[in-house]
Design a protein around this motif. Structure first.
Motif, PDB file in Angstrom:
ATOM      1  N   GLY A 449       1.629   1.440  -8.689  1.00 29.07           N
ATOM      2  CA  GLY A 449       0.541   2.483  -9.001  1.00 29.07           C
ATOM      3  C   GLY A 449       1.100   3.889  -8.927  1.00 29.07           C
ATOM      4  N   GLY A 450       0.498   4.932  -9.265  1.00 29.27           N
ATOM      5  CA  GLY A 450       0.992   6.344  -9.007  1.00 29.27           C
ATOM      6  C   GLY A 450       2.446   6.401  -9.388  1.00 29.27           C
ATOM      7  N   HIS A 451       2.758   5.724 -10.271  1.00 24.65           N
ATOM      8  CA  HIS A 451       4.430   5.958 -10.783  1.00 24.65           C
ATOM      9  C   HIS A 451       4.336   6.832 -11.746  1.00 24.65           C
ATOM     10  CE1 HIS A 451       2.067   2.749 -13.112  1.00 24.65           C
ATOM     11  NE2 HIS A 451       2.861   3.171 -13.982  1.00 24.65           N
ATOM     12  N   GLY A 465       9.335   4.728  -9.431  1.00 22.56           N
ATOM     13  CA  GLY A 465       8.738   4.921  -8.140  1.00 22.56           C
ATOM     14  C   GLY A 465       7.061   4.425  -8.132  1.00 22.56           C
ATOM     15  N   GLY A 466       6.512   5.230  -7.432  1.00 21.98           N
ATOM     16  CA  GLY A 466       4.874   4.807  -7.211  1.00 21.98           C
ATOM     17  C   GLY A 466       5.082   3.986  -6.197  1.00 21.98           C
ATOM     18  N   GLY A 467       3.634   3.371  -5.705  1.00 22.10           N
ATOM     19  CA  GLY A 467       3.458   2.710  -4.601  1.00 22.10           C
ATOM     20  C   GLY A 467       3.349   1.294  -4.569  1.00 22.10           C
ATOM     21  N   ASN A 468       3.903   0.647  -3.705  1.00 17.00           N
ATOM     22  CA  ASN A 468       3.265  -0.686  -3.595  1.00 17.00           C
ATOM     23  C   ASN A 468       2.520  -0.716  -2.126  1.00 17.00           C
ATOM     24  OD1 ASN A 468       2.841  -3.510  -2.844  1.00 17.00           O
ATOM     25  ND2 ASN A 468       5.025  -4.150  -3.961  1.00 17.00           N
ATOM     26  N   LEU A 469       2.941  -1.117  -1.045  1.00 13.74           N
ATOM     27  CA  LEU A 469       2.474  -0.751  -0.015  1.00 13.74           C
ATOM     28  C   LEU A 469       2.989   0.386   0.695  1.00 13.74           C
ATOM     29  CD1 LEU A 469       2.078  -4.320   1.935  1.00 13.74           C
ATOM     30  CD2 LEU A 469       0.257  -2.819   0.804  1.00 13.74           C
ATOM     31  N   ARG A 470       4.275   0.682   0.130  1.00  8.66           N
ATOM     32  CA  ARG A 470       4.782   2.128   0.450  1.00  8.66           C
ATOM     33  C   ARG A 470       5.454   2.516  -0.605  1.00  8.66           C
ATOM     34  NH1 ARG A 470       8.521   2.287   5.129  1.00  8.66           N
ATOM     35  NH2 ARG A 470       9.265   3.995   4.033  1.00  8.66           N
ATOM     36  N   GLY A 471       6.016   3.718  -0.706  1.00  5.53           N
ATOM     37  CA  GLY A 471       6.804   4.046  -2.085  1.00  5.53           C
ATOM     38  C   GLY A 471       7.693   3.083  -2.346  1.00  5.53           C
ATOM     39  N   VAL A 496       6.423   8.621  -4.380  1.00  8.93           N
ATOM     40  CA  VAL A 496       5.260   8.447  -4.713  1.00  8.93           C
ATOM     41  C   VAL A 496       4.854   9.856  -4.974  1.00  8.93           C
ATOM     42  CG1 VAL A 496       2.587   8.076  -4.393  1.00  8.93           C
ATOM     43  CG2 VAL A 496       4.497   6.422  -3.611  1.00  8.93           C
ATOM     44  N   GLY A 497       4.029  10.313  -6.026  1.00  8.49           N
ATOM     45  CA  GLY A 497       3.688  11.917  -6.186  1.00  8.49           C
ATOM     46  C   GLY A 497       4.643  12.449  -6.717  1.00  8.49           C
ATOM     47  N   HIS A 498       5.687  11.814  -7.118  1.00 10.62           N
ATOM     48  CA  HIS A 498       6.688  12.856  -7.708  1.00 10.62           C
ATOM     49  C   HIS A 498       6.533  12.853  -9.274  1.00 10.62           C
ATOM     50  CE1 HIS A 498       7.143   8.520  -8.688  1.00 10.62           C
ATOM     51  NE2 HIS A 498       7.824   8.735  -9.759  1.00 10.62           N
TER      52      HIS A 498
END
Lengths: 729, 201
Positions: A449-451, A465-471, A496-498
């Motif tokens: 998520g957030g990839h 990238g993005g997140g699982n439990l961490r980036g 994350v947030g890239h």
């Protein structure tokens, strides 16, 4: 020419009737016609829209509360005991004898009356300051020498030589001309009320609307933030002339008679027992004014209307617009034709249909144009609502922070994202514009998520990238030919947030982001589709996450703002830099006017870049409505028009339309369109129901835009939903 | 009809009004059937109004006891449900005044109850989620409890029990217009109190 104050004040005026409806709308008990009214009203009135969202938010929250559904029924001990010891018996209700009821009621009335009488006799201390300007004005029974106070109920009289200045609480002042008689009726913070029985006064009020009222024998003048002159002659007839802002002239009996909203430059007469007439401009011809007077007060009829229409100029559109709903057929048709010649009605608004509720939107649009023309504006300059929204298929899985990427065959890949608080998803689905349906597709190699998602030149889609439990440092590609996801090389760090930007040479530039909460990244890397691997390039000047990266026409990439401090409450920054593709390194460029974070950016057709929205700290409360434009020629950011709704978390919901305008879809309940030619944002008709964060907007080949997902504003646990819309410009 | 006919009828599922008739005719224990029928709805309302399970249970008992004692005043002019709900609503509204336990929360209480929503991007751990949901529930309920009883009552009846404005007006013995006004006011207050819950991460 644009007069900003004009619409603001007109909005405050309209809100009067909308405010009462808002709750019922939120609660789903408003009928269709009134819902249309509000739908038209909201995009023009941030205050009502805010109230709507606030109430809607509270209602959503409360609905989440779960009352116990599983309570064990405990059989009560007392029931056995009571049932045995005392059976309930049918009881004769004790009724008071009639005489007793009458006696008690009479006593209560007497008490009430005497209390009221006592109350009314009490002196009310509050009053307004009065200053002598000339001669010898009289307040109450005392002649004013210099300063004095006018108490509630007291009269102020000026003879032929004297003038006085009355302070209206803390909101303004009124100058009383010679030969006037004024009484102070109410002096409260939310109700300042004078009565002008005869003479002339100039009011100058700086306050929110509807705080200051002047009663005359023929009408009530209600202030909407303005300056005006009000005159009452011996017969009790009044004349209002507005010099700034708006004033409403209402009949004394609020439920009977008309109400005229008079803008700056316009006048309005009122007659005792007949109430206010139609507003007109002071430069209207004498014949026009006499004809209007006949129509308003003396049953002028068809003959007067003929003169009026013949004498009307473009500026008199306002008068004609008011008359439109005041005269009946067949006269109405003549007014309609004449008015249409000055200000053409919106397409489809005919004489037969303009009063129908389904045309409320168009009717409002017409009125706005008329008001605009009357104060000397050109209707073409008015912001218009553009485009329409309609629901399309439903997602199989609710998502926010997902990606939605147009494939080469015109379908859309929706991948990953987050569904409520269950963490990221590894599912994907395909939207087919031909059927309007979403179908579940292959699984991602890992939950993301957030990839970022980028369509490569070979047709594959790169998810990074993005997140699982961490980036995540990993990346994968979706192959539309096989419908499957396949892992490619890893980045040097989890991100994350890239941002990911497709460069003209087919490589993808990955910039910044954060590794976890603490570590913001300055590093950047390039993905090479030929080798399916990443390679580091020069680092950015500043670490940043949730920034924007926009490919310019000269091949450089503009990196703008973002969050950069190490702490959780990311300090947003205003700096910007450029990626030089030749040197594979970053160079600084001009800074933004405002630090932004979780904002969005889009390339304009002329090569400039618009950067809009965002927030300054992490909060919803700090989200921004401002926007600015970067000019690559000068390297500077210049502020442009504001969004109608402040927004953030919109990184994938802003895009350039084929018509050269910018669509801003997420972060608010209604999408907006930015027109680079005028620098104005205008709302789209209809809406997404509620503000959606981290929604996506994807341009389809037919020029429509697919808007989907996002988490609903106001719901805790970031609840996403299943709906998807199509925007048609 | 002899007296012995009645227990058989009471064992069947009869209309509430019939049951009342039987109880008033001397079969006090039949009240248990009404009790079963109305227990959960009453308990839910009591819980909504007080936010504490024990207090809600006590309140529910009080309501049924009172209904039992006053059953003789039910004259069948309206449905039993209407009569009983009115009694329930009135009793819940009076509850606070009688016991003087202050269920209205102070702002400090609310601040302490703010759930830790400052969870990082996707680092929300699943174990924390359950606790968070619990805390969110408590937080929302505390905001609700901070309203005056009459406002709290309309919100529970409308938002949580899904009654129509007309039904609420009947139970609270007020006009439909008043229901709307109260709901509007209640939600404005709630919006302020719940401000801190707005989705953030």
């Amino acid at each position: 020419m644009r007069l900003p104050k004009l619409t603001d004040l007109a909005l405050a005026w309209r809100c009067r009737r909308y405010r009462k409806l808002i709750w019922r709308y939120v609660d789903g008990v408003l009928d269709m016609e009134q819902r249309i009214l509000l739908n038209v009203h909201f995009p023009q009135c941030p205050r009502c829209q805010a109230e709507f969202e606030e109430l809607r938010f509270a209602r959503l929250q409360i609905s989440l509360l779960q009352l116990p559904n599983d309570a064990q029924i405990k059989f009560p001990q007392w029931l056995n005991e009571e049932a045995i010891s005392s059976q309930p018996r049918i009881q004769e209700k004790f009724a008071w004898p009639r005489w007793a009821v009458t006696a008690v009621a009479t006593a209560a009335l007497v008490l009430l009356a005497s209390t009221l009488a006592w109350y009314l006799r009490q002196p009310i201390p509050q009053g307004w300051q009065v200053t002598r300007l000339a001669g010898a004005p009289v307040v109450g029974t005392a002649t004013l020498v210099k300063n004095g106070e006018m108490k509630v109920g007291e009269w102020l009289e000026t003879n032929g030589l004297s003038r006085a200045l009355v302070q209206v609480g803390k909101i303004g002042h009124v100058e009383i001309e010679p030969g006037s008689r004024v009484q102070l009726l109410v002096a409260q913070n939310d109700n300042h009320r004078l009565s002008l029985v005869k003479g002339r006064m100039h009011a100058s009020i700086v306050a929110p609307p509807r705080l200051f009222f002047i009663e005359t024998p023929s009408a009530v003048a209600i202030d909407y933030g303005c300056a005006y002159t009000l005159e009452v002659d011996e017969s009790g007839a009044s004349t209002l002339q507005v010099t700034a802002g708006w004033v409403s002239l209402q009949a004394l009996d609020q439920n009977a008679g008309r109400e005229s909203l008079v803008p700056a430059g316009a006048m309005c007469n009122a007659q005792p027992k007949k109430g206010p007439g139609t507003p007109f401009f002071s430069d209207a011809s004498g014949k026009f004014r006499r004809a209007l007077d006949q129509l308003d007060f003396w049953d002028g009829g068809s003959a007067a209307l003929t003169i009026l229409l013949a004498e009307a100029h473009k500026r008199d559109s306002l008068t004609l617009f008011h008359l439109l709903s005041r005269v009946k057929l067949p006269e109405r048709e003549r007014v309609y034709v004449r008015l249409s010649a000055f200000v053409p009605p919106p397409a489809g608004l005919t004489l037969e249909s303009f009063l129908r509720p389904e045309n409320a939107e168009k009717f409002d649009e017409w009125r706005e144009q008329v008001e605009f023309v009357s104060v000397g504006g050109n209707p073409a300059d008015l912001p218009k609502t553009t485009g329409t929204l309609r629901l399309t298929g439903t997602l199989n899985v609710a998502r926010h922070s997902h990606s939605a990427t147009l494939l080469t065959d015109g379908r859309v890949l929706v991948a990953g994202g987050v569904e409520q608080d269950k963490g990221p998803l590894d599912s994907s689905e395909i939207y087919d514009p031909k059927t309007g349906q979403f179908t579940l597709a292959g699984r991602l190699t890992i939950k993301r998520g957030g990839h970022t998602a980028t369509r490569l030149t070979d047709g594959r889609v790169l998810l990074v990238g993005g997140g699982n439990l961490r980036g995540l440092a990993s990346a994968e590609t979706y192959d539309p030919a096989t419908g499957t996801f396949r892992a490619v090389g890893n980045m040097s760090v989890p991100r994350v947030g890239h941002r990911a930007t497709l460069l003209p040479d087919g490589k993808v530039l990955i910039t910044g982001g954060q590794q976890n909460d603490q570590n913001k990244l300055a590093s950047a890397e390039l993905f090479d589709p030929a080798t399916n691997s990443f390679a580091l390039v020069g680092s950015m000047q500043t670490p940043r996450t949730d920034h924007t990266a926009t490919l310019l026409k000269n091949g450089f990439v503009l990196i703008a703002a973002g969050g950069n401090s190490g702490s959780f409450d990311d300090g947003p920054i205003a700096s910007a830099e450029l990626y030089d593709p030749a040197k594979k390194s970053f160079i600084p460029t001009g800074a933004l006017n405002v630090p932004r974070y979780k904002h969005a950016a889009a390339l304009l057709p002329d090569g400039r870049v618009i950067v809009l929205g965002g927030t300054s700290i992490r909060l919803w409360e700090d989200r921004k409505a401002s926007a600015e434009i970067y000019d690559p020629a000068t390297g500077k950011f210049t502020t442009t028009g504001n969004l109608n709704t402040a927004r953030y978390k919109i990184r994938d919901a802003v895009l350039l339309l084929p018509n050269g305008k910018i669509l801003v879809a997420g972060g608010g309940a209604r999408p907006e369109i930015f027109d680079p030619a005028t620098g104005i944002f205008s709302s789209v008709s209809g809406g997404l129901g509620v503000a959606r964060q981290y929604a996506t907007a994807t341009l389809l080949p037919n020029g429509e835009v697919l808007i989907l997902g996002g988490y609903l504003y106001g719901l805790p646990n970031l609840t996403a939903d299943l709906s998807a819309w199509l925007y048609r410009p | 009809m002899t007296r012995f006919d009645k227990p058989t009828r009471a064992n069947q599922v009869g209309a509430d009004e019939e049951l009342v008739e039987i109880i008033l005719a001397g079969q006090g224990e039949v009240f248990a059937r009404l009790y079963e029928r109305y227990y959960l709805r009453t308990y839910r309302l009591a819980y909504g109004m007080t936010g504490q399970r024990e207090v809600a249970e006590d309140l529910t008992q009080e309501i049924f006891l009172r209904a039992y004692q006053k059953l003789g005043q039910f004259q069948g002019k309206s449905l039993f449900a209407t009569w009983f709900y009115r009694l329930t609503v009135n009793h819940c509204l009076q509850h606070r005044q009688r016991t003087h336990t202050n269920t209205e929360q102070t702002v400090d209480d609310l601040e302490q109850a703010i759930p830790p929503l400052r969870c990082a991007t996707f680092t929300m751990r699943e174990a924390e989620t359950a606790i968070m949901q619990q805390q969110t529930q408590e937080f929302i309920h505390k905001a609700l409890l901070s309203l005056k009883p009459d406002l709290r009552m309309v919100v529970i009846l409308r938002n949580l029990e899904g009654l129509s404005y007309e039904e609420i007006a009947e139970r609270m013995s007020c006009s439909v217009g008043t229901v709307g006004t109260r709901l509007h006011r209640a939600h404005k207050l709630l919006a302020q109190k719940l401000e801190k819950l707005r989705g953030e991460y």
